[in-house]
Design an enzyme around this catalytic site. Structure first.
Site, PDB file in Angstrom:
ATOM      1  N   SER A 173     -18.843-126.979  27.024  1.00  0.00           N
ATOM      2  CA  SER A 173     -17.908-128.069  26.747  1.00  0.00           C
ATOM      3  C   SER A 173     -16.505-127.586  26.414  1.00  0.00           C
ATOM      4  CB  SER A 173     -18.438-128.945  25.600  1.00  0.00           C
ATOM      5  OG  SER A 173     -18.706-128.164  24.455  1.00  0.00           O
ATOM      6  N   ASP A 182     -14.413-133.579  15.621  1.00  0.00           N
ATOM      7  CA  ASP A 182     -15.779-133.090  15.416  1.00  0.00           C
ATOM      8  C   ASP A 182     -15.818-131.694  14.808  1.00  0.00           C
ATOM      9  OD1 ASP A 182     -15.028-131.469  17.541  1.00  0.00           O
ATOM     10  OD2 ASP A 182     -16.456-132.330  18.969  1.00  0.00           O
ATOM     11  N   HIS A 236     -14.742-128.740  18.904  1.00  0.00           N
ATOM     12  CA  HIS A 236     -13.992-128.573  20.148  1.00  0.00           C
ATOM     13  C   HIS A 236     -12.484-128.528  19.898  1.00  0.00           C
ATOM     14  CE1 HIS A 236     -17.871-130.399  21.368  1.00  0.00           C
ATOM     15  NE2 HIS A 236     -17.767-129.507  22.338  1.00  0.00           N
TER      16      HIS A 236
END
Length: 214
Positions: free
Chosen positions: A39, A185, A188
């Site tokens: 990701s 979060d 990331h």
């Protein structure tokens, strides 16, 4: 005074010239750097132009390095997921593959020996296809368990030595844990964080491509 009539190229000469020009153009094709990752390299939560591959492309361009960075990140991928798709995610025209996997293995508590075996298999597949690799690691914090962190962190330098691959030890170095560089979060990078990652990776990638790096 004598007169020499102008010479005109016949059809065969024109075709030969066009073929030669086409070969020169093909020889000048910018090298392709494929980023095989998860990701972070897929740019989760970011538009494509802000994601790490685009930021790496921009950083290389600012350095004067001609290269085309191709994103091949899949959110949620572990090293096992990368191994399962390396053959088709890394196209045959790739000149250099940046392997940036392991973060999800860490989050899922996968045994480091399993992650190491998967990454080694990826690097072997690339080597068999004559595609050089750059390895980007990820740092395991001691709070998850000192023994686990020690084994996890040791595998990236070991793999780099075994496969003679340039190593960027921690893809989130200077970014992870810095609130202004991370998304909400805390996992990331945001656009500013992705830019820093791209800028820090660029000299290593440039050297792997054989280009001078500042």
């Amino acid at each position: 005074m004598s007169y020499t009539a102008p010479r005109f190229l016949d059809r065969r000469q024109i075709l030969i010239g066009l073929a030669a020009a086409s070969q020169v153009a093909g020889a000048r094709r910018d090298p392709v750097v494929t980023v095989l990752g998860d990701s972070i390299t897929a740019g989760l939560g970011l538009p494509a132009h802000d994601a790490m591959p685009a930021q790496l492309q921009a950083a290389l361009t600012r350095m004067g390095v001609l290269a085309r960075v191709r994103a091949a990140g899949v959110s949620g991928d572990t090293s096992g997921g990368g191994l399962a798709r390396v053959d088709f995610s890394v196209a045959g025209d790739t000149n250099l593959c940046l392997v940036a996997l392991g973060g999800n293995d860490l989050l899922q508590g996968i045994e480091p020996r399993v992650t190491k075996a998967n990454l080694a298999a990826i690097l072997r597949k690339l080597r068999a296809r004559r595609i050089p690799a750059v390895l980007a690691g990820v740092g395991a914090p001691p709070l998850i368990g000192a023994a686990y962190a020690r084994e996890f962190n040791a595998m990236f330098p070991a793999l780099a030595r075994e496969f003679a691959a340039p190593l960027y030890p921690n893809i989130l170095a200077g970014v992870g844990g810095v609130r202004r560089l991370m998304q909400g979060d805390g996992i990331h990078p945001n656009a500013a964080g992705a830019r820093i990652i791209g800028e820090r990776l660029a000299p290593l990638v440039a050297r792997a491509l054989g280009a001078p790096a500042a």
